[in-house]
Design a protein around this motif. Structure first.
Motif, PDB file in Angstrom:
ATOM      1  N   MET A 156      48.298 -16.898  17.850  1.00 60.17           N
ATOM      2  CA  MET A 156      48.975 -15.733  17.285  1.00 60.17           C
ATOM      3  C   MET A 156      50.399 -16.076  16.858  1.00 60.17           C
ATOM      4  O   MET A 156      50.831 -15.735  15.750  1.00 60.17           O
ATOM      5  N   ALA A 157      51.133 -16.748  17.738  1.00 57.84           N
ATOM      6  CA  ALA A 157      52.515 -17.129  17.414  1.00 57.84           C
ATOM      7  C   ALA A 157      52.551 -18.037  16.193  1.00 57.84           C
ATOM      8  O   ALA A 157      53.412 -17.886  15.306  1.00 57.84           O
ATOM      9  N   ALA A 158      51.613 -18.980  16.129  1.00 61.84           N
ATOM     10  CA  ALA A 158      51.568 -19.905  14.994  1.00 61.84           C
ATOM     11  C   ALA A 158      51.224 -19.178  13.698  1.00 61.84           C
ATOM     12  O   ALA A 158      51.801 -19.468  12.639  1.00 61.84           O
ATOM     13  N   GLU A 159      50.310 -18.226  13.759  1.00 60.70           N
ATOM     14  CA  GLU A 159      49.928 -17.475  12.551  1.00 60.70           C
ATOM     15  C   GLU A 159      51.107 -16.675  11.998  1.00 60.70           C
ATOM     16  O   GLU A 159      51.370 -16.677  10.793  1.00 60.70           O
ATOM     17  N   ILE A 160      51.812 -15.980  12.899  1.00 61.40           N
ATOM     18  CA  ILE A 160      52.940 -15.166  12.442  1.00 61.40           C
ATOM     19  C   ILE A 160      54.017 -16.051  11.820  1.00 61.40           C
ATOM     20  O   ILE A 160      54.538 -15.768  10.730  1.00 61.40           O
ATOM     21  N   VAL A 170      59.053 -15.302  19.368  1.00 65.11           N
ATOM     22  CA  VAL A 170      59.212 -15.806  20.736  1.00 65.11           C
ATOM     23  C   VAL A 170      57.875 -15.661  21.451  1.00 65.11           C
ATOM     24  O   VAL A 170      57.222 -14.616  21.359  1.00 65.11           O
ATOM     25  N   LEU A 171      57.461 -16.704  22.155  1.00 65.50           N
ATOM     26  CA  LEU A 171      56.245 -16.651  22.965  1.00 65.50           C
ATOM     27  C   LEU A 171      56.646 -16.774  24.429  1.00 65.50           C
ATOM     28  O   LEU A 171      57.334 -17.714  24.810  1.00 65.50           O
ATOM     29  N   ILE A 172      56.215 -15.806  25.245  1.00 67.78           N
ATOM     30  CA  ILE A 172      56.487 -15.857  26.680  1.00 67.78           C
ATOM     31  C   ILE A 172      55.175 -16.080  27.421  1.00 67.78           C
ATOM     32  O   ILE A 172      54.150 -15.464  27.094  1.00 67.78           O
ATOM     33  N   LEU A 195      54.128 -25.591  17.808  1.00 69.01           N
ATOM     34  CA  LEU A 195      54.891 -24.335  17.847  1.00 69.01           C
ATOM     35  C   LEU A 195      56.376 -24.591  17.669  1.00 69.01           C
ATOM     36  O   LEU A 195      57.058 -23.890  16.906  1.00 69.01           O
ATOM     37  N   LEU A 196      56.886 -25.594  18.348  1.00 68.26           N
ATOM     38  CA  LEU A 196      58.315 -25.910  18.229  1.00 68.26           C
ATOM     39  C   LEU A 196      58.655 -26.377  16.815  1.00 68.26           C
ATOM     40  O   LEU A 196      59.700 -26.014  16.262  1.00 68.26           O
ATOM     41  N   GLU A 197      57.777 -27.166  16.219  1.00 68.02           N
ATOM     42  CA  GLU A 197      57.994 -27.608  14.841  1.00 68.02           C
ATOM     43  C   GLU A 197      58.068 -26.422  13.878  1.00 68.02           C
ATOM     44  O   GLU A 197      58.839 -26.434  12.920  1.00 68.02           O
ATOM     45  N   VAL A 200      58.890 -21.621  16.579  1.00 68.60           N
ATOM     46  CA  VAL A 200      58.608 -20.614  17.616  1.00 68.60           C
ATOM     47  C   VAL A 200      59.453 -20.931  18.846  1.00 68.60           C
ATOM     48  O   VAL A 200      59.524 -22.080  19.282  1.00 68.60           O
ATOM     49  N   GLU A 201      60.111 -19.911  19.399  1.00 68.19           N
ATOM     50  CA  GLU A 201      60.888 -20.086  20.624  1.00 68.19           C
ATOM     51  C   GLU A 201      59.969 -19.854  21.832  1.00 68.19           C
ATOM     52  O   GLU A 201      59.183 -18.903  21.838  1.00 68.19           O
ATOM     53  N   LEU A 202      60.060 -20.730  22.804  1.00 71.34           N
ATOM     54  CA  LEU A 202      59.174 -20.657  23.965  1.00 71.34           C
ATOM     55  C   LEU A 202      59.938 -20.249  25.213  1.00 71.34           C
ATOM     56  O   LEU A 202      61.015 -20.778  25.494  1.00 71.34           O
ATOM     57  N   LEU A 203      59.373 -19.305  25.953  1.00 72.39           N
ATOM     58  CA  LEU A 203      59.932 -18.866  27.230  1.00 72.39           C
ATOM     59  C   LEU A 203      58.817 -19.053  28.252  1.00 72.39           C
ATOM     60  O   LEU A 203      57.955 -18.194  28.430  1.00 72.39           O
ATOM     61  N   LEU A 204      58.808 -20.202  28.900  1.00 66.24           N
ATOM     62  CA  LEU A 204      57.695 -20.579  29.765  1.00 66.24           C
ATOM     63  C   LEU A 204      58.029 -20.368  31.242  1.00 66.24           C
ATOM     64  O   LEU A 204      59.186 -20.414  31.630  1.00 66.24           O
TER      65      LEU A 204
END
Length: 373
Positions: A156-160, A170-172, A195-197, A200-204
């Motif tokens: 989903m994050a990649a599609e958006i 942002v993906l949490i 995702l980083l490329e 997308v910002e990641l909150l893991l």
């Protein structure tokens, strides 16, 4: 599976649920010349492998719904299953209609949040419109928060971000590792890199602590989101990609003694539901130790139909053995990661094999219909 087979009179198979396993079973039953009824509460099959693309690309959703009746004719009945009566061997629909069976294939799948899942009662037109309406919400948002970093959240994050590169995404995720744990480590790491490329910002390693108080899928500027680690962030749109659960409503009363804790049905090696030789479970509702994939549902359907034919023909039943995990993640239309039989695949190969059209051609071919342009 071959052509028509000779079966005794009185054999009628009811297939509950028209997902990947359900349409696979129905097609094979038809090819074998067996009498069957396919039941689903919707009027169209949903190729939900492409649901996330339909959530960001205008006009795409229409290609993800395929009318059942155009393929199966009067062998398809639209209706919600209220219960199964195994003593009388009938499936009872909402409104009281009963459908008799000699053999039953349960393919009820999993339920979960829209847009990744679409399991509600709706016409094809209404379903398509829901996705078009969701796209408008995405377009209105300057920032989007995707909750959940399993396979669905990652895609989903990649599609958006692929469709709308200027939006903040942002993906949490509650865990540190992304995607499905059945994937080899290098593939999960590669999903993170993609995702980083894309930006997308990641909150893991964090959860949203006030998710139940927040409205999903509707753009509201500067929504305040809190995490269990005390962080606060603002976003315009929240998309939830967690909370998949087995859809057991149709069979819970009849087969409660055969259910696992999560609602899936315990099956033997022949995919027969524990305690019932003429009832089979296929796809996500079968309690098997493997990822919930459309590919696996199709394999299950083949085993179930073969075993119905074998059982009425006096032949030995075939067995189903889960194999090595093959899984492909579409990371937008231009990238992807995945593995085949436990071996990591090149990103370009996944993009070519899955990400471009998300295997839509396969479902339209199986349903013997022509995909709209």
């Amino acid at each position: 599976m071959g052509g028509q087979v000779s079966v005794p009179d009185g054999v009628h198979v009811v297939v509950v649920g028209g997902g990947f396993g359900g349409i696979g079973a129905a097609q094979q039953l038809r090819s074998a010349g067996l009498s069957f009824t396919l039941l689903d509460q919707r009027d169209a099959f949903h190729h939900n492998v492409a649901a996330l693309r339909a959530s960001v690309q205008p006009g795409f959703a229409r290609r993800t719904f395929i009318p059942y009746a155009d393929t199966f004719g009067t062998s398809f009945v639209q209706g919600r299953v209220e219960r199964v009566d195994p003593d009388r061997q009938v499936v009872v629909l909402q409104g009281g209609r009963e459908v008799q069976y000699s053999h039953l294939i349960l393919c009820t799948g999993t339920d979960g949040p829209f847009p990744g899942k679409f399991t509600r009662e709706a016409s094809l037109q209404a379903a398509v419109q829901m996705y078009e309406d969701f796209i408008q919400q995405v377009q209105l948002a300057d920032s989007v928060l995707v909750v959940g970093g399993g396979g669905t959240g990652v895609e989903m994050a990649a599609e958006i971000k692929t469709e709308y590169p200027d939006k903040k995404v942002v993906l949490i995720h509650s865990k540190v590792g992304l995607a499905d744990p059945q994937l080899v480590h290098s593939v999960r790491q590669q999903a993170k890199e993609v995702l980083l490329e894309k930006g997308v910002e990641l909150l893991l390693g964090q959860k949203v602590s006030n998710l139940s108080d927040l409205q999903l899928n509707v753009t509201q500027k500067n929504l305040e989101v809190r995490t269990d680690k005390g962080e606060t962030l603002t976003t315009d749109l929240i998309v939830c990609c967690t909370g998949l659960r087995v859809n057991a409503a149709a069979y819970r009363d009849a087969f409660s003694a055969s259910m696992a804790e999560n609602g899936a049905l315990k099956v033997n090696d022949h995919l027969q539901v524990q305690g019932f030789s003429n009832v089979f479970a296929v796809g996500d509702c079968a309690d098997l130790q493997e990822p919930k994939l459309a590919y696996h549902a199709g394999l299950h359907a083949s085993v179930a139909v073969t075993n119905i034919i074998n059982s009425v023909s006096g032949k030995q039943l075939t067995t189903y053995q889960p194999g090595s995990v093959t899984m492909l993640l579409a990371m937008g239309r231009d990238d992807g990661v995945g593995q085949f039989n436990g071996f990591r695949l090149p990103r370009w190969l996944v993009a070519l094999g899955k990400s471009r059209d998300l295997l839509l051609w396969k479902s339209w071919r199986e349903m013997q219909q022509t995909q709209p342009l």
